[in-house]
Scaffold this active site. Structure first.
Site, PDB file in Angstrom:
ATOM      1  CG  ASP A 223      -2.200   0.700   1.064  1.00 14.87           C
ATOM      2  OD1 ASP A 223      -2.196   1.788   0.465  1.00 14.87           O
ATOM      3  OD2 ASP A 223      -3.237   0.169   1.520  1.00 14.87           O
TER       4      ASP A 223
ATOM      5  CG  ASP B  62      -4.151   5.969   0.741  1.00 14.96           C
ATOM      6  OD1 ASP B  62      -5.101   5.244   1.046  1.00 14.96           O
ATOM      7  OD2 ASP B  62      -3.938   7.086   1.256  1.00 14.96           O
TER       8      ASP B  62
ATOM      9  CG  HIS C 118      -8.843  -0.461   4.696  1.00  8.91           C
ATOM     10  ND1 HIS C 118      -8.606  -0.629   3.347  1.00  8.91           N
ATOM     11  CD2 HIS C 118      -8.427   0.778   4.995  1.00  8.91           C
ATOM     12  CE1 HIS C 118      -8.061   0.461   2.869  1.00  8.91           C
ATOM     13  NE2 HIS C 118      -7.931   1.342   3.833  1.00  8.91           N
ATOM     14  CG  ASP C 119     -11.139   3.057   3.797  1.00  7.87           C
ATOM     15  OD1 ASP C 119     -10.627   3.151   4.927  1.00  7.87           O
ATOM     16  OD2 ASP C 119     -10.518   3.294   2.744  1.00  7.87           O
TER      17      ASP C 119
ATOM     18  CD  GLU D  52      -8.818   5.025  -1.507  1.00  6.07           C
ATOM     19  OE1 GLU D  52      -9.729   4.892  -0.689  1.00  6.07           O
ATOM     20  OE2 GLU D  52      -7.765   5.636  -1.247  1.00  6.07           O
TER      21      GLU D  52
HETATM   22  C1  GLC Z   1      -7.556   5.929   1.894  1.00  9.83           C
HETATM   23  C2  GLC Z   1      -7.466   4.754   2.835  1.00  9.83           C
HETATM   24  C3  GLC Z   1      -8.037   5.142   4.158  1.00  9.83           C
HETATM   25  C4  GLC Z   1      -7.226   6.279   4.705  1.00  9.83           C
HETATM   26  C5  GLC Z   1      -7.168   7.448   3.726  1.00  9.83           C
HETATM   27  C6  GLC Z   1      -6.105   8.417   4.097  1.00  9.83           C
HETATM   28  O1  GLC Z   1      -8.860   6.279   1.619  1.00  9.83           O
HETATM   29  O2  GLC Z   1      -8.118   3.645   2.263  1.00  9.83           O
HETATM   30  O3  GLC Z   1      -8.066   4.069   5.052  1.00  9.83           O
HETATM   31  O4  GLC Z   1      -7.786   6.738   5.903  1.00  9.83           O
HETATM   32  O5  GLC Z   1      -6.839   7.006   2.424  1.00  9.83           O
HETATM   33  O6  GLC Z   1      -4.824   7.876   3.881  1.00  9.83           O
END
Ligand code: GLC
Length: 566
Positions: A130, A232, A352-353, A290
């Site tokens: 990640d 990310d 995880h979100d 993402e």
């Molecule tokens: C992404 C991650 C999340 C995190 C955010 C800030 O959305 O998936 O878990 O809090 O980025 O890094």
């Protein structure tokens, strides 16, 4: 999307093996094989903190992942994506990185990492890291240097701005997690910008030194056995540096994407740079993104006009369909399969979100059947699929009560509204669920007594075996592996129907009843002559009878049936 013949040829040259052109109108093309592994992979997301603890401290670790590689191989995944395991103050559980090329002691050592990738490779499993590229932790040495003085060489590695004339923040922008995006830093009298928490200062990608340092981070992990990265929060890399006033901001309310904080044109160039680094390594390394999108055209752009940006941008249009809505899914799937120039869509529901799919789609009565619908859909479509640990056994979110009864501790200093979907993996019905022999950092779900790997592996009818069978079929059935997507009409608004077909015209029909009632179908839309039935491959509830034109589906039923060309 319409493209001219010449345009198609140019695009085909550019996309190489990945591109698939339309063979039959209304059908997504059968690609020229062999395709790179990632175009049809299943990538399993692991939240290492919650997967497997091997030293009894209640926090999962890298050795725990290594210990469970045989399980992952048996399940049949192609790759794993590990969420951050780097040194971090854990203001955002690892997404505030204090050292991009280290392993946090709570997760292990670099030697553990090297062993994990070595052991994974032996089992044919790739490992993705990640990469948190928009921001670091405020405890990262780069930020400490940057904030030390206005003339520090790393000052421009972060986004600094003078106060507004009244001494307040430079703009009225709000952060994703709520509150101003600006934090005042007294020693130098300027504000720094953070689109997430104030402990997550944004990196300044326009600075060549920073950009090079981040490319070097990628090279570090690629040299250490990583097969690529999950990127990310890519939309937020650049800001509109005319710093416009936002007329729509409500103070204190978290914001999402705004034209001034996301998807600025310079982002594209930065992503191409990341891709060039990954492509300079052998072995088909990959970028999984993402990204934020509001239309299929947005999603197509994220791959890059010449497919030279993100290999695998996640399709959040599919992920975020509200409820089990057959018409909405049919629309999302058709557009992803047919309007991305044959590039691989990336489908998933849980991460995880977000609320786990068992909890999100389940109605409390038919959850097991419903989980077979959502998994069958995600895993039989053309493209790449993501899974989230525990999805294969139907792990639910933690309930509010379970969390309320669990005190905060040194291992979990703050409650996060995403705690419910991050609970320990449920391996067995023992105390600690086989996750830990110590006190877990988050509570083990009460469902672990019933919903656990050991029980489901022992039960051939379980959801675990359904997933394992789906993953096996996806790999071994030529149509599911590389075949075209064929949109079909089910003649019934509650049922999604499509087929996957190989070059010879043989394939697989998929029928998904998204309602609590039995449904009768009238399947139409086969391009050319309709095929003949060739046996049931999988069905829930179990059934052996295949009817390609007027099948009947049980409540929340799934049928995956083989067919042959006439
Ligand atoms: C992404 C991650 C999340 C995190 C955010 C800030 O959305 O998936 O878990 O809090 O980025 O890094």
């Amino acid at each position: 999307m319409k493209i001219s013949r010449i345009g198609k040829l140019a695009l085909r040259a550019a996309l190489g093996a990945v591109l698939a052109l339309q063979a039959v109108p209304g059908e997504a093309a059968t690609p020229a094989s062999p395709q790179p592994w990632w175009t049809h992979a299943v990538i399993y997301e692991i939240y290492p903190r919650s997967f497997q603890d091997t030293n009894g401290d209640g926090i999962g670790d890298l050795n725990g992942v290594t210990q469970r590689l045989d399980y992952l191989k048996e399940l049949g995944v192609d790759a794993i994506w590990l969420t951050p395991f780097f040194p971090s103050p854990n203001a955002d559980f690892g997404y505030d990185v204090a050292d991009y090329t280290g392993v946090a002691p709570e997760y292990g050592t670099m030697a553990d990492w090297d062993r994990l990738t070595r052991e994974a490779r032996k089992r044919g499993i790739r490992v993705l890291v990640d990469f948190v590229l928009n921001h670091s932790s405020d405890q990262h040495p780069w930020f400490r240097e940057s904030r030390s003085s206005k003339t520090n060489p790393k000052r421009d590695w972060y986004v600094w701005h003078d106060p507004a004339p009244d001494g307040g923040p430079p703009t009225n922008w709000e952060s994703i997690f709520g509150g101003s995006t600006w934090e005042y830093d007294k020693p130098t009298g300027q504000y720094y910008y953070h689109v997430f928490l104030k402990q997550q200062p944004d990196l300044h990608w326009a600075d060549p030194g920073l950009m090079k340092a981040m490319y070097d981070v990628m090279r570090f992990w690629l040299n250490h056995g990583a097969s690529g990265f999950r990127l990310d929060a890519t939309p937020y890399l650049f800001e509109d540096t005319t710093w416009p006033h936002d007329p729509d901001v409500k103070s204190g309310a978290p914001v999402g994407l705004k034209p001034y904080n996301s998807n600025l044109p310079a982002t594209r160039e930065a992503l191409r740079g990341l891709r060039a680094v990954v492509d300079s390594f052998p072995g088909n390394r990959v970028l999984l993104g993402e990204n934020a999108i509001s239309s299929i055209a947005d999603l197509r752009r994220v791959y890059g006009a010449k497919a030279d940006e993100i290999n695998l941008p996640m399709d959040f249009l599919y992920k975020d369909v509200a409820g089990l809505n057959a018409a909405a899914f049919k629309a999302r799937i058709d557009e992803a399969e047919l309007n991305l120039d044959g590039l691989p869509p990336v489908f998933h529901f849980s991460n995880h979100d977000s609320t786990r799919q068992w909890t999100r789609f389940g109605d409390g009565v038919n959850n097991d059947r419903i989980a077979r619908i959502t998994s069958a859909m995600t895993l039989t479509l053309r493209g790449t699929a993501l899974m989230y640990y525990g999805e294969e056994i139907g792990m639910p979110d933690l309930g509010a009560e379970e969390l309320r009864a669990f005190p905060l501790s040194a291992k979990r200093k703050v409650a996060d509204n995403r705690d419910p979907e991050r609970s320990p993996m449920q391996w067995s019905a023992t105390s600690g669920a086989g996750f830990t022999t110590g006190q877990p950092w988050l509570p083990v779900g009460q469902s672990a007594g019933v919903t656990n790997v050991a029980a489901q592996r022992a039960d051939k009818q379980s959801l675990y075996h359904w997933y394992a069978q789906l993953l096996h079929l996806r790999k071994t059935n030529a149509a599911l592996r590389d075949g075209a997507y064929v949109p079909l009409e089910s003649g019934n608004p509650e049922v999604v129907a499509y087929a996957r077909r190989d070059r010879a015209g043989h394939g697989v029909l998929v029928l998904l009843n998204m309602s609590a009632k039995a449904q009768t179908l009238s399947i139409t839309g086969w391009p050319g002559r309709s095929p003949v039935a060739d046996g049931m491959l999988m069905a829930s509830p179990s059934s052996a009878h295949v009817d390609l034109s007027h099948p009947v589906l049980e409540p929340y039923g799934v049928q995956i049936a083989a067919f042959k060309a006439r």
